[in-house]
Design a protein around this motif. Structure first.
Motif, PDB file in Angstrom:
ATOM      1  N   LEU A   1       0.830  -1.194   0.000  1.00 25.57           N
ATOM      2  CA  LEU A   1       0.000   0.000   0.000  1.00 25.57           C
ATOM      3  C   LEU A   1       0.871   1.252   0.000  1.00 25.57           C
ATOM      4  O   LEU A   1       0.588   2.216  -0.725  1.00 25.57           O
ATOM      5  CB  LEU A   1      -0.930  -0.007   1.221  1.00 25.57           C
ATOM      6  CG  LEU A   1      -1.765   1.259   1.454  1.00 25.57           C
ATOM      7  CD1 LEU A   1      -2.666   1.540   0.260  1.00 25.57           C
ATOM      8  CD2 LEU A   1      -2.579   1.142   2.737  1.00 25.57           C
ATOM      9  N   GLU A   2       1.929   1.242   0.785  1.00 24.40           N
ATOM     10  CA  GLU A   2       2.812   2.407   0.843  1.00 24.40           C
ATOM     11  C   GLU A   2       3.393   2.740  -0.529  1.00 24.40           C
ATOM     12  O   GLU A   2       3.444   3.901  -0.925  1.00 24.40           O
ATOM     13  CB  GLU A   2       3.937   2.150   1.845  1.00 24.40           C
ATOM     14  CG  GLU A   2       4.930   3.290   1.946  1.00 24.40           C
ATOM     15  CD  GLU A   2       6.100   2.973   2.860  1.00 24.40           C
ATOM     16  OE1 GLU A   2       7.151   3.615   2.708  1.00 24.40           O
ATOM     17  OE2 GLU A   2       5.957   2.080   3.722  1.00 24.40           O
ATOM     18  N   ASP A   3       3.825   1.705  -1.261  1.00 28.68           N
ATOM     19  CA  ASP A   3       4.396   1.944  -2.588  1.00 28.68           C
ATOM     20  C   ASP A   3       3.366   2.552  -3.539  1.00 28.68           C
ATOM     21  O   ASP A   3       3.673   3.472  -4.308  1.00 28.68           O
ATOM     22  CB  ASP A   3       4.938   0.636  -3.173  1.00 28.68           C
ATOM     23  CG  ASP A   3       6.162   0.133  -2.413  1.00 28.68           C
ATOM     24  OD1 ASP A   3       6.755   0.919  -1.644  1.00 28.68           O
ATOM     25  OD2 ASP A   3       6.515  -1.054  -2.576  1.00 28.68           O
ATOM     26  N   ASP A   4       2.140   2.043  -3.495  1.00 31.50           N
ATOM     27  CA  ASP A   4       1.105   2.571  -4.389  1.00 31.50           C
ATOM     28  C   ASP A   4       0.715   3.997  -4.017  1.00 31.50           C
ATOM     29  O   ASP A   4       0.449   4.829  -4.896  1.00 31.50           O
ATOM     30  CB  ASP A   4      -0.122   1.657  -4.370  1.00 31.50           C
ATOM     31  CG  ASP A   4       0.112   0.353  -5.136  1.00 31.50           C
ATOM     32  OD1 ASP A   4       1.205   0.203  -5.719  1.00 31.50           O
ATOM     33  OD2 ASP A   4      -0.781  -0.511  -5.142  1.00 31.50           O
ATOM     34  N   LEU A   5       0.675   4.289  -2.723  1.00 27.47           N
ATOM     35  CA  LEU A   5       0.365   5.655  -2.302  1.00 27.47           C
ATOM     36  C   LEU A   5       1.471   6.616  -2.735  1.00 27.47           C
ATOM     37  O   LEU A   5       1.205   7.711  -3.239  1.00 27.47           O
ATOM     38  CB  LEU A   5       0.187   5.718  -0.779  1.00 27.47           C
ATOM     39  CG  LEU A   5      -1.065   5.067  -0.186  1.00 27.47           C
ATOM     40  CD1 LEU A   5      -1.038   5.150   1.338  1.00 27.47           C
ATOM     41  CD2 LEU A   5      -2.333   5.728  -0.718  1.00 27.47           C
ATOM     42  N   ARG A   6       2.716   6.209  -2.562  1.00 31.52           N
ATOM     43  CA  ARG A   6       3.841   7.074  -2.937  1.00 31.52           C
ATOM     44  C   ARG A   6       3.900   7.258  -4.456  1.00 31.52           C
ATOM     45  O   ARG A   6       4.261   8.329  -4.944  1.00 31.52           O
ATOM     46  CB  ARG A   6       5.151   6.473  -2.433  1.00 31.52           C
ATOM     47  CG  ARG A   6       5.314   6.526  -0.921  1.00 31.52           C
ATOM     48  CD  ARG A   6       6.572   5.800  -0.464  1.00 31.52           C
ATOM     49  NE  ARG A   6       7.756   6.422  -1.030  1.00 31.52           N
ATOM     50  CZ  ARG A   6       8.394   7.458  -0.505  1.00 31.52           C
ATOM     51  NH1 ARG A   6       7.945   8.005   0.622  1.00 31.52           N
ATOM     52  NH2 ARG A   6       9.468   7.964  -1.067  1.00 31.52           N
ATOM     53  N   GLY A   7       3.534   6.216  -5.195  1.00 34.62           N
ATOM     54  CA  GLY A   7       3.606   6.309  -6.645  1.00 34.62           C
ATOM     55  C   GLY A   7       2.500   7.143  -7.253  1.00 34.62           C
ATOM     56  O   GLY A   7       2.617   7.574  -8.401  1.00 34.62           O
ATOM     57  N   ASP A   8       1.442   7.388  -6.504  1.00 33.32           N
ATOM     58  CA  ASP A   8       0.287   8.086  -7.063  1.00 33.32           C
ATOM     59  C   ASP A   8       0.072   9.466  -6.462  1.00 33.32           C
ATOM     60  O   ASP A   8      -0.875  10.154  -6.830  1.00 33.32           O
ATOM     61  CB  ASP A   8      -0.982   7.246  -6.858  1.00 33.32           C
ATOM     62  CG  ASP A   8      -1.881   7.268  -8.091  1.00 33.32           C
ATOM     63  OD1 ASP A   8      -1.392   6.932  -9.175  1.00 33.32           O
ATOM     64  OD2 ASP A   8      -3.052   7.646  -7.955  1.00 33.32           O
ATOM     65  N   THR A   9       0.912   9.854  -5.509  1.00 33.75           N
ATOM     66  CA  THR A   9       0.815  11.178  -4.912  1.00 33.75           C
ATOM     67  C   THR A   9       2.163  11.874  -5.052  1.00 33.75           C
ATOM     68  O   THR A   9       3.134  11.273  -5.502  1.00 33.75           O
ATOM     69  CB  THR A   9       0.413  11.092  -3.428  1.00 33.75           C
ATOM     70  OG1 THR A   9       1.348  10.236  -2.727  1.00 33.75           O
ATOM     71  CG2 THR A   9      -0.979  10.527  -3.262  1.00 33.75           C
ATOM     72  N   SER A  10       2.222  13.123  -4.645  1.00 36.00           N
ATOM     73  CA  SER A  10       3.472  13.862  -4.823  1.00 36.00           C
ATOM     74  C   SER A  10       3.618  14.912  -3.740  1.00 36.00           C
ATOM     75  O   SER A  10       2.661  15.247  -3.032  1.00 36.00           O
ATOM     76  CB  SER A  10       3.507  14.529  -6.202  1.00 36.00           C
ATOM     77  OG  SER A  10       2.424  15.449  -6.337  1.00 36.00           O
ATOM     78  N   GLY A  11       4.838  15.416  -3.615  1.00 31.76           N
ATOM     79  CA  GLY A  11       5.108  16.528  -2.720  1.00 31.76           C
ATOM     80  C   GLY A  11       4.856  16.225  -1.259  1.00 31.76           C
ATOM     81  O   GLY A  11       5.029  15.101  -0.782  1.00 31.76           O
ATOM     82  N   ASN A  12       4.436  17.253  -0.541  1.00 26.63           N
ATOM     83  CA  ASN A  12       4.210  17.115   0.899  1.00 26.63           C
ATOM     84  C   ASN A  12       2.997  16.243   1.207  1.00 26.63           C
ATOM     85  O   ASN A  12       2.934  15.626   2.278  1.00 26.63           O
ATOM     86  CB  ASN A  12       4.028  18.496   1.524  1.00 26.63           C
ATOM     87  CG  ASN A  12       5.317  19.311   1.521  1.00 26.63           C
ATOM     88  OD1 ASN A  12       6.338  18.865   2.034  1.00 26.63           O
ATOM     89  ND2 ASN A  12       5.270  20.487   0.920  1.00 26.63           N
ATOM     90  N   PHE A  13       2.029  16.167   0.288  1.00 26.03           N
ATOM     91  CA  PHE A  13       0.893  15.270   0.501  1.00 26.03           C
ATOM     92  C   PHE A  13       1.364  13.817   0.477  1.00 26.03           C
ATOM     93  O   PHE A  13       0.892  12.991   1.261  1.00 26.03           O
ATOM     94  CB  PHE A  13      -0.163  15.502  -0.583  1.00 26.03           C
ATOM     95  CG  PHE A  13      -1.398  14.655  -0.429  1.00 26.03           C
ATOM     96  CD1 PHE A  13      -2.255  14.833   0.641  1.00 26.03           C
ATOM     97  CD2 PHE A  13      -1.702  13.669  -1.358  1.00 26.03           C
ATOM     98  CE1 PHE A  13      -3.395  14.053   0.795  1.00 26.03           C
ATOM     99  CE2 PHE A  13      -2.836  12.888  -1.224  1.00 26.03           C
ATOM    100  CZ  PHE A  13      -3.686  13.082  -0.142  1.00 26.03           C
ATOM    101  N   LYS A  14       2.329  13.505  -0.405  1.00 21.74           N
ATOM    102  CA  LYS A  14       2.895  12.151  -0.432  1.00 21.74           C
ATOM    103  C   LYS A  14       3.595  11.830   0.881  1.00 21.74           C
ATOM    104  O   LYS A  14       3.442  10.720   1.420  1.00 21.74           O
ATOM    105  CB  LYS A  14       3.877  12.025  -1.597  1.00 21.74           C
ATOM    106  CG  LYS A  14       4.610  10.686  -1.632  1.00 21.74           C
ATOM    107  CD  LYS A  14       5.481  10.538  -2.865  1.00 21.74           C
ATOM    108  CE  LYS A  14       6.726  11.381  -2.772  1.00 21.74           C
ATOM    109  NZ  LYS A  14       7.662  11.105  -3.883  1.00 21.74           N
TER     110      LYS A  14
END
Length: 477
Positions: free
Chosen positions: A295-308
């Motif tokens: 889940l962490e990898d998918d969240l990081r791959g689909d978000t950016s910046g400080n929100f990531k």
């Protein structure tokens, strides 16, 4: 007036005192995921199948399973075939259907309190201060005395109301009888939707899974497949959501929010900003079992910046769950937030990330009050002035959840139904996931904020069996 300001009306939402639904306490077997309908392990049975993968996940935050083995002396559970051993002092669980406590309060001396301690108090007594809040500025800090009483040590158990679920495990419960009722409702020409709704909306998530297990045992057919063939449209989506184990349901919502083109950040914020450590870990394991990725990898791959960075921090599931309030540290953190935001040119987002993702909810409530005492205005106003976009929405969501979680979800339900059209996915998600936790509180907050009942909004925005199923989850059908 900001409805999130002032003394918390629902003190049980300060911290992690809302019990997660039973599905989070009895993870479904992993091999062959996604599978539905397997019963929870019963007392006396040996630990079966590998369970959720245990590697890389901390074990002390998980509720203990009663498997009939000899008990452990201290709080750190000994691992055995995937399920941790029962901590000393807990009573034997009967049949696994009653709501169980999930051990959120943290005692540094041992991972879980003894049964005697649990019977006397839900929170560590030594953590409450007799006089922690400054009283020097009643205008800017008018509610400090009342809020202090919410955290005070006078009688925390008696003064803390319980949450109000609208769906509770039925007792006595006979899954074979329920399976026969559902079989009769779907057999032959036509479908008895009323019988289906009344069975499924009056059983907990775990009990529905047990019914599906008995249905396949008796009739050799998959209950979910039969229900899908007999229903259609949004009613079918709601029925399938009710029949899905909650960890799998959350995992699918997060996966669909990040899969394909674009990202539904509102789903990420709603789930990641409201879950406890234990729930996040179980969802992560279900996600990996279902999709083969982290889940962490998918969240990081689909978000950016400080929100990531914020999503990554929340995904760690490492927030403090200590109910002790350190007033001095709260004052320091409030000053740090002030210096990282309003008192400098630009904003140091990392300070907000560190404080809001790691401090316990009671500690955050104290920090927010100290911030208002220092500045004369609310932390929510400061976040609106310093941040924008998805990061602003996520940080404000954490503030709202700390102060009044039912109000946060009431606003989500209102948003899903206001204007033209309905966000059915958001409506289904909140109604299905909160009905066993605090949907009664959410309905009360909806009425208080908008002056109309949640029932009236659902009746005006939905129709047919879809509407009746929602009313069933509210206990009104």
């Amino acid at each position: 007036m900001n409805p999130y300001q002032g003394p918390p009306q629902y003190q049980h939402n300060i911290g992690f005192t809302n019990n997660a639904p039973q599905s989070f306490g009895n993870p479904m077997p992993m091999p062959g995921f996604p599978t539905m309908g397997y019963p929870a392990p019963q007392p006396g049975y040996p630990a079966a199948s590998p369970g959720y993968p245990q590697s890389n996940y901390p074990t002390q935050g998980y509720p203990q399973q009663n498997t009939g083995y000899s008990q452990q002396n201290q709080g750190h559970p000994q691992q055995s075939q995937g399920y941790p051993q029962q901590s000393q002092g807990y009573p034997q669980q009967s049949q696994g259907y009653s709501q169980q406590s999930h051990g959120y309060s943290h005692n540094p001396a041992q991972s879980y309190p003894s049964a005697q301690e649990s019977a006397q108090t839900r929170y560590p007594q030594q953590g409450y201060q007799a006089s922690g809040y400054p009283q020097s500025n009643p205008q800017a800090y008018a509610h400090s005395i009342q809020t202090h009483q919410a955290y005070g040590a006078s009688n925390p158990v008696a003064s803390t109301p319980k949450s109000k679920p609208t769906v509770v495990p039925v007792n006595p419960f006979d899954p074979r009888d329920d399976a026969a009722v559902l079989r009769k409702a779907m057999k032959g020409f036509g479908t008895d939707e009323k019988a289906i709704i009344q069975v499924l909306t009056r059983r907990s998530n775990e009990q529905r899974l047990r019914i599906a297990f008995e249905f396949k045992t008796l009739y050799g057919k998959d209950l979910v497949s039969d229900l899908k063939s007999e229903t259609s449209g949004k009613f079918e989506d709601l029925i399938v959501a009710l029949m899905t184990p909650l960890p799998q349901f959350y995992a699918k919502e997060l996966h669909d929010a990040t899969a394909g083109i674009g990202t539904d950040e509102d789903v990420l914020i709603e789930v990641m900003c409201t879950m406890s450590n234990h729930e996040i870990h179980v969802i992560k394991q279900a996600y990996t079992a279902m999709y083969g990725t982290l889940l962490e990898d998918d969240l990081r791959g689909d978000t950016s910046g400080n929100f990531k960075r914020l999503m990554t921090s929340l995904c760690m599931g490492n927030r403090s769950e200590d109910f002790h309030i350190d007033q001095g540290r709260a004052r320091e953190d409030a000053r740090s937030l002030l210096q990282a935001g309003e008192l400098r040119l630009g904003t140091d987002e990392s300070v907000f990330n560190a404080v809001l993702c790691s401090r316990s909810f009671p500690q955050l409530a104290a920090i927010f009050q100290e911030y208002q005492f220092l500045t004369g205005h609310d932390i929510d106003d400061a976040i609106k002035a310093e941040f924008s976009g998805d990061l602003e929405k996520a940080l404000r969501a954490i503030v709202k959840v700390v102060r009044n979680k039912p109000l946060f979800f009431a606003e989500g339900l209102h948003k899903s139904m206001k204007g033209l059209g309905t966000n059915d996915r958001q409506l289904i998600r909140i109604m299905v996931t909160r009905c066993e936790v605090d949907l009664g509180d959410i309905a009360e907050m909806f009425q208080a904020k908008y002056g109309e009942s949640l029932q009236s909004w659902i009746e005006g925005d939905c129709s047919g069996h879809y509407k009746k199923c929602f009313l069933g989850l509210l206990g009104l059908y």
